[in-house]
Write a protein that holds these residues in place. Structure first.
Motif, PDB file in Angstrom:
ATOM      1  N   PHE A 120      -9.711   4.629   4.022  1.00  0.00           N
ATOM      2  CA  PHE A 120      -9.563   3.821   2.813  1.00  0.00           C
ATOM      3  C   PHE A 120      -9.115   2.403   3.162  1.00  0.00           C
ATOM      4  O   PHE A 120      -9.643   1.428   2.624  1.00  0.00           O
ATOM      5  CB  PHE A 120      -8.557   4.472   1.871  1.00  0.00           C
ATOM      6  CG  PHE A 120      -8.349   3.712   0.592  1.00  0.00           C
ATOM      7  CD1 PHE A 120      -9.211   3.881  -0.487  1.00  0.00           C
ATOM      8  CD2 PHE A 120      -7.307   2.808   0.453  1.00  0.00           C
ATOM      9  CE1 PHE A 120      -9.033   3.167  -1.658  1.00  0.00           C
ATOM     10  CE2 PHE A 120      -7.117   2.095  -0.704  1.00  0.00           C
ATOM     11  CZ  PHE A 120      -7.980   2.275  -1.772  1.00  0.00           C
ATOM     12  N   TRP A 137      -7.426   4.435  -4.971  1.00  0.00           N
ATOM     13  CA  TRP A 137      -6.768   5.269  -3.967  1.00  0.00           C
ATOM     14  C   TRP A 137      -6.186   6.536  -4.591  1.00  0.00           C
ATOM     15  O   TRP A 137      -6.316   7.638  -4.042  1.00  0.00           O
ATOM     16  CB  TRP A 137      -5.665   4.496  -3.256  1.00  0.00           C
ATOM     17  CG  TRP A 137      -4.689   5.385  -2.542  1.00  0.00           C
ATOM     18  CD1 TRP A 137      -3.398   5.619  -2.877  1.00  0.00           C
ATOM     19  CD2 TRP A 137      -4.954   6.189  -1.384  1.00  0.00           C
ATOM     20  NE1 TRP A 137      -2.840   6.519  -2.007  1.00  0.00           N
ATOM     21  CE2 TRP A 137      -3.769   6.882  -1.083  1.00  0.00           C
ATOM     22  CE3 TRP A 137      -6.085   6.381  -0.588  1.00  0.00           C
ATOM     23  CZ2 TRP A 137      -3.671   7.761  -0.010  1.00  0.00           C
ATOM     24  CZ3 TRP A 137      -5.998   7.261   0.482  1.00  0.00           C
ATOM     25  CH2 TRP A 137      -4.811   7.931   0.770  1.00  0.00           C
ATOM     26  N   SER A 179       0.817  -1.191   0.000  1.00  0.00           N
ATOM     27  CA  SER A 179       0.000   0.000   0.000  1.00  0.00           C
ATOM     28  C   SER A 179       0.857   1.249   0.000  1.00  0.00           C
ATOM     29  O   SER A 179       1.896   1.328   0.653  1.00  0.00           O
ATOM     30  CB  SER A 179      -0.915   0.012   1.238  1.00  0.00           C
ATOM     31  OG  SER A 179      -1.538   1.265   1.353  1.00  0.00           O
ATOM     32  N   GLN A 202      -5.615   0.176  -6.119  1.00  0.00           N
ATOM     33  CA  GLN A 202      -4.605   1.223  -6.005  1.00  0.00           C
ATOM     34  C   GLN A 202      -4.985   2.436  -6.854  1.00  0.00           C
ATOM     35  O   GLN A 202      -4.760   3.586  -6.450  1.00  0.00           O
ATOM     36  CB  GLN A 202      -3.233   0.684  -6.417  1.00  0.00           C
ATOM     37  CG  GLN A 202      -2.067   1.510  -5.895  1.00  0.00           C
ATOM     38  CD  GLN A 202      -2.075   1.615  -4.374  1.00  0.00           C
ATOM     39  OE1 GLN A 202      -2.510   0.695  -3.683  1.00  0.00           O
ATOM     40  NE2 GLN A 202      -1.639   2.749  -3.852  1.00  0.00           N
ATOM     41  N   ARG A 237     -10.410  -1.399   2.119  1.00  0.00           N
ATOM     42  CA  ARG A 237      -9.560  -2.043   1.114  1.00  0.00           C
ATOM     43  C   ARG A 237      -9.962  -3.497   0.836  1.00  0.00           C
ATOM     44  O   ARG A 237     -10.067  -3.914  -0.325  1.00  0.00           O
ATOM     45  CB  ARG A 237      -8.095  -1.985   1.535  1.00  0.00           C
ATOM     46  CG  ARG A 237      -7.148  -2.630   0.521  1.00  0.00           C
ATOM     47  CD  ARG A 237      -5.705  -2.565   0.990  1.00  0.00           C
ATOM     48  NE  ARG A 237      -5.142  -1.228   0.856  1.00  0.00           N
ATOM     49  CZ  ARG A 237      -4.570  -0.756  -0.250  1.00  0.00           C
ATOM     50  NH1 ARG A 237      -4.516  -1.521  -1.337  1.00  0.00           N
ATOM     51  NH2 ARG A 237      -4.056   0.446  -0.292  1.00  0.00           N
ATOM     52  N   ALA A 282      -6.562   8.062   4.615  1.00  0.00           N
ATOM     53  CA  ALA A 282      -5.910   6.787   4.321  1.00  0.00           C
ATOM     54  C   ALA A 282      -6.423   5.689   5.245  1.00  0.00           C
ATOM     55  O   ALA A 282      -6.626   4.552   4.817  1.00  0.00           O
ATOM     56  CB  ALA A 282      -4.397   6.922   4.463  1.00  0.00           C
ATOM     57  N   THR A 304      -0.605   4.061   0.915  1.00  0.00           N
ATOM     58  CA  THR A 304      -1.310   4.942   1.829  1.00  0.00           C
ATOM     59  C   THR A 304      -0.552   5.060   3.132  1.00  0.00           C
ATOM     60  O   THR A 304       0.243   4.218   3.495  1.00  0.00           O
ATOM     61  CB  THR A 304      -2.725   4.407   2.100  1.00  0.00           C
ATOM     62  OG1 THR A 304      -2.620   3.120   2.699  1.00  0.00           O
ATOM     63  CG2 THR A 304      -3.509   4.303   0.800  1.00  0.00           C
TER      64      THR A 304
END
Length: 294
Positions: free
Chosen positions: A14, A43, A2, A40, A18, A11, A4
């Motif tokens: 998120f 994001w 990740s 991704q 995920r 984040a 993030t």
């Protein structure tokens, strides 16, 4: 990995979504690698948004993942070879020796993969409508917005898709009717019966063959039937047995020395074969947990 940052509240929010987003993308695309790429990308799109204007965070992300996945599916239609992905090493093969495959634990574990195989026979819009509504309970009005259609049109797409996949939702998917269709295909191929092959193939059937040199994709009943006349029962295989491949009707063949020659999996929709997946790459076959020829 990740990109993030756990120190960022957005984040963190998120990351909480995920796993669900990855599950949505995987059901849509059938590829772990593609699903990771889609999540991704979602994001990255989120990072460019004013999150204060997003009223339904989970819904916004689901919509974005759905749209990105839809783009990937449509791209695959334009480039059929791109739909061959990392699911082949996950094939679960069990011998099909009886009418009660629901008793086989290994088969039961493979039903989720069987559904993924059948989803490949759906058009992109049908697949999105079915996956988002039936598997993730997304309302039809939201699905319609992703597709650029009305809620009623989205509901119709999901209903049509549901009819196509309903026979594959349980381990008994490889029932007598599907076995009969596959057996008719194999028999016609051995006889070189071109007309017989056409009778059991969907006009838009897709054949995907994993070979040592790469992937070969053949589209259309005429082309698949022509190739099947030469591919099945050519004398190279010493023996073959009916099998269940990811819960779907299949066939495994071996050479005289007992090494595997090929694995075939068939997707049957409305008594016609809509998709055939074949593995003849020795390296892939060696990595699979195949039964003994007996």
């Amino acid at each position: 990995m990740s990109d993030t940052s756990p120190a960022d509240p957005v984040a963190e929010a998120f990351e909480a979504q995920r796993d669900r987003l990855r599950a949505v993308a995987y059901r849509m695309l059938g590829s772990h690698a593609d699903a990771e790429d889609v999540v991704q990308e979602a994001w990255l799109r989120l990072s460019r948004q004013d999150t204060a204007a997003i009223h339904n965070f989970a819904g916004w992300l689901t919509t974005v993942v759905g749209r990105i996945s839809l783009d990937v599916l449509r791209s695959r239609q334009a480039r059929p070879e791109a739909s061959y992905d990392d699911r082949l090493p996950e094939l679960v093969v069990t011998l099909d020796d009886g009418p009660a495959p629901e008793d086989d634990v290994a088969l039961a574990d493979s039903v989720g993969l069987a559904l993924l195989v059948v989803l490949e026979s759906l058009g992109p819009s049908e697949r999105l409508a079915f996956v988002l509504h039936d598997l993730f309970a997304v309302p039809f009005d939201e699905i319609g917005q992703i597709l650029g259609k009305s809620a009623a049109a989205a509901k119709m797409l999901a209903s049509r898709a549901r009819r196509k996949v309903q026979t594959t939702e349980h381990p008994t998917a490889a029932g007598r009717e599907q076995r009969e269709v596959v057996q008719a295909f194999l028999s016609a191929a051995r006889r070189g019966d071109f007309e017989g092959l056409l009778r059991v193939l969907d006009p838009e059937v897709k054949l995907t063959v994993g070979t040592p040199g790469g992937v070969v994709v053949v589209l259309g009943a005429t082309e698949v039937a022509a190739g099947a006349q030469h591919r099945v029962g050519t004398g190279v295989a010493a023996r073959g047995r009916a099998a269940l491949v990811n819960g779907l009707p299949g066939f495994v063949s071996w050479r005289e020395d007992g090494t595997p020659l090929s694995v075939m999996a068939f997707t049957v929709v409305d008594r016609r074969i809509a998709r055939i997946a074949v593995v003849i790459d020795p390296a892939r076959l060696a990595s699979m947990d195949l039964p003994d020829p007996g």
